[in-house]
Design an enzyme around this catalytic site. Structure first.
Site, short mmCIF file in Angstrom:
data_model
loop_
_atom_site.label_atom_id
_atom_site.label_comp_id
_atom_site.label_asym_id
_atom_site.label_seq_id
_atom_site.Cartn_x
_atom_site.Cartn_y
_atom_site.Cartn_z
N HIS A 53 0.81 -1.22 0.00
CA HIS A 53 0.00 0.00 0.00
C HIS A 53 0.84 1.27 0.00
O HIS A 53 0.33 2.35 0.28
CB HIS A 53 -0.94 0.00 1.21
CG HIS A 53 -2.02 -1.02 1.12
ND1 HIS A 53 -2.99 -1.00 0.14
CD2 HIS A 53 -2.31 -2.10 1.89
CE1 HIS A 53 -3.82 -2.01 0.30
NE2 HIS A 53 -3.43 -2.71 1.36
N ARG A 78 7.07 -5.97 2.98
CA ARG A 78 5.75 -6.50 2.64
C ARG A 78 5.61 -6.46 1.13
O ARG A 78 5.50 -5.39 0.53
CB ARG A 78 4.61 -5.71 3.30
CG ARG A 78 3.25 -6.29 2.92
CD ARG A 78 2.13 -5.90 3.84
NE ARG A 78 1.69 -4.52 3.65
CZ ARG A 78 0.58 -3.99 4.18
NH1 ARG A 78 -0.21 -4.75 4.93
NH2 ARG A 78 0.27 -2.73 3.99
N ASP A 92 16.66 -11.51 -3.58
CA ASP A 92 17.94 -11.32 -4.28
C ASP A 92 18.59 -9.98 -3.96
O ASP A 92 19.83 -9.88 -3.91
CB ASP A 92 17.75 -11.46 -5.79
CG ASP A 92 17.71 -12.91 -6.25
OD1 ASP A 92 17.95 -13.81 -5.42
OD2 ASP A 92 17.44 -13.15 -7.43
#
Length: 260
Positions: A53, A78, A92
């Site tokens: 968000h 997140r 990565d």
């Protein structure tokens, strides 16, 4: 100095969650490495860099991870969705703690764990020298990365709450996070997570998560409410956000000098 398997650095946040210890967190949504650097050294145990968000993607995640490298807080990214490509790219570039939103059941939790692990334990694609390996300097990274990778799953619907025990039983899930805003919407109380029905569901979820032997996570926008959620059983709780701190304090200062 690295002190984990091979020469990987231990993930102290993951270890604390395995013991269900109290971990105080903060949400980071400004997509700014400067803000991330300031917050990382403030004394929190974990800080979420929000890619669901907030305007964060892999290119904004990387400089924030770099800025937080010497702070006290474990960066938790997140991801925007339970997608193995997004999870692979985040890992990565050096994110080792992930929060996976909108997990509905044990199968989706297993998919999240698999995306965060190399074969034969999972499906994570193999790159030889990404930042996560310290550009090839971290010995044994590919064999041992899962030992320091923290996978948190976010439950935020009625359906998901019914699956708490099954999700908690998935090997590789380090913690279960309850999303209050979407949960309120799922109960028909959009914008009102303090509705008694929602609060009852949140309290029940905390008890069931802890009874299942997992760490329970939560976010509150009001620091004065945080202790109540810790007492409820949520042991990794975010007690505010960078946006909230900036906006509410700025408003308070402005109001102080513009009294009617």
């Amino acid at each position: 100095m690295p002190d984990g398997p091979g020469n990987l650095q231990h993930n102290a946040f993951k270890q604390a969650l395995s013991r269900c210890e109290r971990q105080v967190g903060l949400w980071c949504a400004l997509a700014s490495p400067i803000a991330a650097e300031i917050l990382a050294g403030a004394g929190f145990d974990w800080i979420v860099i929000d890619g669901e968000h907030a305007p964060n993607d892999i290119s904004t995640l990387l400089p924030q991870l770099q800025a937080m490298r010497v702070g006290t807080a474990e960066p938790v990214f997140r991801v925007p969705w339970n997608d193995p490509v997004i999870i692979k790219r985040a890992l990565d570039v050096g994110a080792r703690s992930l929060l996976i939103p909108f997990v509905q059941n044990a199968d989706e939790a297993r998919k999240a764990v698999a995306a965060a692990r190399y074969p034969p334990l999972g499906i994570r694609g193999v790159a030889v020298t990404p930042r996560a390996t310290d550009y090839g300097r971290a010995q044994g990274y590919h064999r041992n990365a899962h030992l320091e990778t923290c996978v948190l799953v976010q439950l935020e619907t009625k359906t998901a709450l019914n699956e708490i025990e099954a999700v908690a039983a998935v090997e590789g899930v380090d913690g279960i996070f309850i999303g209050p805003s979407d949960l309120a919407a799922a109960f028909g109380h959009l914008g009102n997570p303090k509705h008694p029905e929602v609060q009852a569901a949140i309290k029940d979820a905390a008890a069931r998560i802890r009874a299942a032997g997992k760490s329970a996570g939560f976010l509150t926008g009001n620091v004065d409410d945080a202790e109540a959620f810790f007492e409820m059983g949520f042991n990794f709780t975010a007690v505010g956000s960078d946006v909230g701190i900036l906006a509410r304090n700025a408003e308070s200062i402005a109001a102080r000098f513009h009294k009617s």
